[in-house]
Motif scaffolding. Structure first.
Motif, PDB file in Angstrom:
ATOM      1  N   ASP B  60       0.842  -1.199   0.000  1.00  0.00           N
ATOM      2  CA  ASP B  60       0.000   0.000   0.000  1.00  0.00           C
ATOM      3  C   ASP B  60       0.871   1.241   0.000  1.00  0.00           C
ATOM      4  O   ASP B  60       1.970   1.233   0.556  1.00  0.00           O
ATOM      5  N   LEU B  61       0.340   2.307  -0.576  1.00  0.00           N
ATOM      6  CA  LEU B  61       0.982   3.615  -0.485  1.00  0.00           C
ATOM      7  C   LEU B  61       0.153   4.520   0.416  1.00  0.00           C
ATOM      8  O   LEU B  61      -1.079   4.466   0.385  1.00  0.00           O
ATOM      9  N   ILE B  63      -0.063   8.695   1.235  1.00  0.00           N
ATOM     10  CA  ILE B  63       0.417   9.974   0.747  1.00  0.00           C
ATOM     11  C   ILE B  63      -0.067  11.078   1.687  1.00  0.00           C
ATOM     12  O   ILE B  63      -1.250  11.136   2.017  1.00  0.00           O
ATOM     13  N   PHE B 102       9.281  -1.070   4.744  1.00  0.00           N
ATOM     14  CA  PHE B 102       8.728   0.258   4.497  1.00  0.00           C
ATOM     15  C   PHE B 102       9.673   1.137   3.709  1.00  0.00           C
ATOM     16  O   PHE B 102      10.869   1.202   3.978  1.00  0.00           O
ATOM     17  N   GLY B 103       9.084   1.796   2.720  1.00  0.00           N
ATOM     18  CA  GLY B 103       9.768   2.845   1.984  1.00  0.00           C
ATOM     19  C   GLY B 103       9.252   4.170   2.500  1.00  0.00           C
ATOM     20  O   GLY B 103       8.050   4.346   2.666  1.00  0.00           O
ATOM     21  N   ALA B 105       9.538   8.359   1.961  1.00  0.00           N
ATOM     22  CA  ALA B 105      10.005   9.542   1.253  1.00  0.00           C
ATOM     23  C   ALA B 105       9.647  10.761   2.098  1.00  0.00           C
ATOM     24  O   ALA B 105       8.491  10.907   2.500  1.00  0.00           O
ATOM     25  N   VAL B 106      10.628  11.598   2.381  1.00  0.00           N
ATOM     26  CA  VAL B 106      10.373  12.791   3.200  1.00  0.00           C
ATOM     27  C   VAL B 106      11.104  13.997   2.628  1.00  0.00           C
ATOM     28  O   VAL B 106      12.182  13.860   2.042  1.00  0.00           O
ATOM     29  N   VAL B 138      14.844   4.796   2.234  1.00  0.00           N
ATOM     30  CA  VAL B 138      14.492   6.198   2.464  1.00  0.00           C
ATOM     31  C   VAL B 138      14.961   7.038   1.292  1.00  0.00           C
ATOM     32  O   VAL B 138      15.992   6.764   0.682  1.00  0.00           O
ATOM     33  N   MET B 145       5.656  10.448   1.867  1.00  0.00           N
ATOM     34  CA  MET B 145       4.990   9.298   1.274  1.00  0.00           C
ATOM     35  C   MET B 145       5.550   8.034   1.882  1.00  0.00           C
ATOM     36  O   MET B 145       6.748   7.929   2.120  1.00  0.00           O
ATOM     37  N   LEU B 146       4.667   7.084   2.121  1.00  0.00           N
ATOM     38  CA  LEU B 146       5.075   5.789   2.653  1.00  0.00           C
ATOM     39  C   LEU B 146       4.648   4.683   1.704  1.00  0.00           C
ATOM     40  O   LEU B 146       3.513   4.676   1.213  1.00  0.00           O
ATOM     41  N   GLY B 147       5.531   3.767   1.443  1.00  0.00           N
ATOM     42  CA  GLY B 147       5.203   2.551   0.696  1.00  0.00           C
ATOM     43  C   GLY B 147       5.440   1.371   1.621  1.00  0.00           C
ATOM     44  O   GLY B 147       6.574   1.138   2.040  1.00  0.00           O
TER      45      GLY B 147
END
Lengths: 330, 330
Positions: B60-61, B63, B102-103, B105-106, B138, B145-147
């Protein structure tokens, strides 16, 4: 479903026109039939075979403007690249890629054709690696973002980590380095790839990396002591192996496979070593092998492992471009 | 490493100050020791046990601005929620959650403390589910955003898909519905959660859903014929079960477990049924069971499965809020 697909191939149809569930249906329509998953796309979760009782798993995010640009890469290019960088992580453990899950965030005004091209790129690269698309998620966002997870099968082999390199080992790579960075530099400089021989190949290498997925399991079977996917740059990534293994890594620059790189660098006034030693995203594999080991086809010795720490290039510390940091100091 | 962590807890330290590898080190520092992974965080890929020869996987993503807002939720809240929504997908197959990747993005100016709080939320919810964090990625982005990918173990059980509901089955849920939507409505209206009894619980339910992960495997063991995680809204999600199974789903609204919902709706001038029938993100599970089956603890009958298609609420089509579409028509 056929109606949805036919409609959705018209360039004017946007993601907002189809809605979330229409878009999912259109994506599912172009996924090839999956004959390996126990439960495939379309349920809460996929159920996949893990025949040797272990699963190899890796995840990555790709963000528009940072990992790709839609003006420089087609949807298909971006799909290929997103799949390749994750599937290569699986190969770097010595495993065979088996499945891919993808999360896709796109602006509502994105053309459905673009999303389908991206999906086709994911499918094509999975196909090249022998993997299937097992699940996904779509959502809205202001820019395009991809969250990719790849899974793999070790087939009874021990995983090859970053920790096993030993002094006396040789350092080898499968695949080429610096090509993606060179291709990006050509695009950034606005140079016409048709203006000189070899440039188009470098741009293609940037747009669509072509990892040799079999090289990972072959290296594992041949006794590789440590392995890594070169995603951040050769020096940075073998540096990770050195740090994890507690060893020094010595690279001989003259041994690097860099066809066309010197010529392109001369044309752009760049240093080919910055590309070859610091450029990431080619997704070649680097591995250490015991001295005297018979290397699998496609693997090329480029250096040695010694006592100590850090990475030396031709016996000197490397002070050029140092690989990719996603949060460079301002 | 301890120095990095100590520094990074100062509120003024940003992600850009630490850099990518410093941030990864700070995150790794707070992950609990992983005693289950064969290869854990810090290599190209994780290697995890898959003891019954299958892997359950879901992605899941999330946002910023669409799935969460940093003004309404702490980093820890967002970590809990991101983990919960993926781990619940695993439970909805009848599997036990085992691992999470977990991915993240910040933006570069994000406080490291916030990233560490988010990580703590992920860890806490994984811990509640019995899962470990096995890997991550990261990167920088303009918004958070989290993946997330969750993996699970069926423990020899057959997966419970969306396709097995049969006319004559009962429909049951484990957990409550409408609470997350009510909590969001309270936040959106700017109502002080302390101004009336029960409101704070609803806001907490929005910020940190609490799925009962054991309910999924228990339902599978009790013979559930179909199961789904309620993420988009009860009517929408049991509609997915109905469509996949080729059956009609009948909900009796009076049977829904909705403590505090009517009172909060009266206060806000809202319709509690919109929340209970259309509100998502509570991550309760819905499942069909053969008539007469002994339901596991925590499961409550709320309707029946019949011949036909679609979803009826109290024998009528539901025309209220219809669940969540990530690309609403403009």
């Amino acid at each position: 479903m056929v109606v949805v697909l036919t409609l959705s191939r018209e360039a004017a149809i946007t993601v907002a026109d189809l809605g979330e569930f229409g878009l999912i249906a259109a994506i599912q329509e172009i996924l090839p039939p999956d004959t390996t998953a126990i439960v495939g796309v379309g349920d809460d979760a996929a159920v996949l075979p893990a025949p040797d009782g272990r699963t190899v798993a890796s995840t990555d995010l790709l963000i528009e403007g940072r990992h790709f640009r839609r003006v420089w890469s087609t949807g298909r290019d971006i799909g290929v690249k997103a799949a390749a960088q994750n599937l290569a992580d699986i190969a770097a453990m010595g495993a065979v890629p088996t499945a891919l899950l993808f999360g896709l965030a796109v602006p509502a005004d994105t053309a459905v054709t673009w999303v389908l091209e991206l999906t086709e790129g994911l499918v094509a690269e999975c196909d090249r690696a022998g993997a299937v698309i097992a699940g996904g998620d779509v959502t809205g966002a202001d820019t395009v973002m991809l969250g990719i997870t790849a899974l793999g099968n070790l087939g009874g082999r021990e995983p090859v980590t970053r920790r096993g390199a030993r002094p006396g080992d040789v350092l080898a790579i499968s695949g080429m380095v610096g090509r993606s960075a060179a291709g990006l530099a050509i695009l950034q400089a606005g140079v016409d790839p048709a203006s000189a021989p070899g440039l188009a190949d470098l741009v293609a290498a940037h747009r669509r990396p072509r990892p040799d997925y079999q090289a990972g399991p072959l290296a594992a079977a041949a006794g590789a002591t440590a392995m890594i996917d070169i995603s951040d740059g050769l020096v940075a990534d073998v540096g990770h192996v050195g740090a994890a293994s507690g060893v020094r890594v010595d690279i001989e620059a003259a041994r690097l496979p860099i066809p066309g790189l010197r010529e392109a660098a001369a044309l752009l006034g760049a240093d080919w070593r910055d590309w070859a030693l610091g450029g990431g995203e080619d997704h070649a594999l680097a591995a250490s092998f015991p001295a005297g080991a018979s290397l699998p086809t496609g693997w090329l010795v480029i250096g040695t492992i010694g006592r100590g720490n850090g990475v030396l290039v031709d016996n000197r510390p490397w002070h050029g471009r140092g690989g990719w940091d996603h949060f460079p100091a301002c």
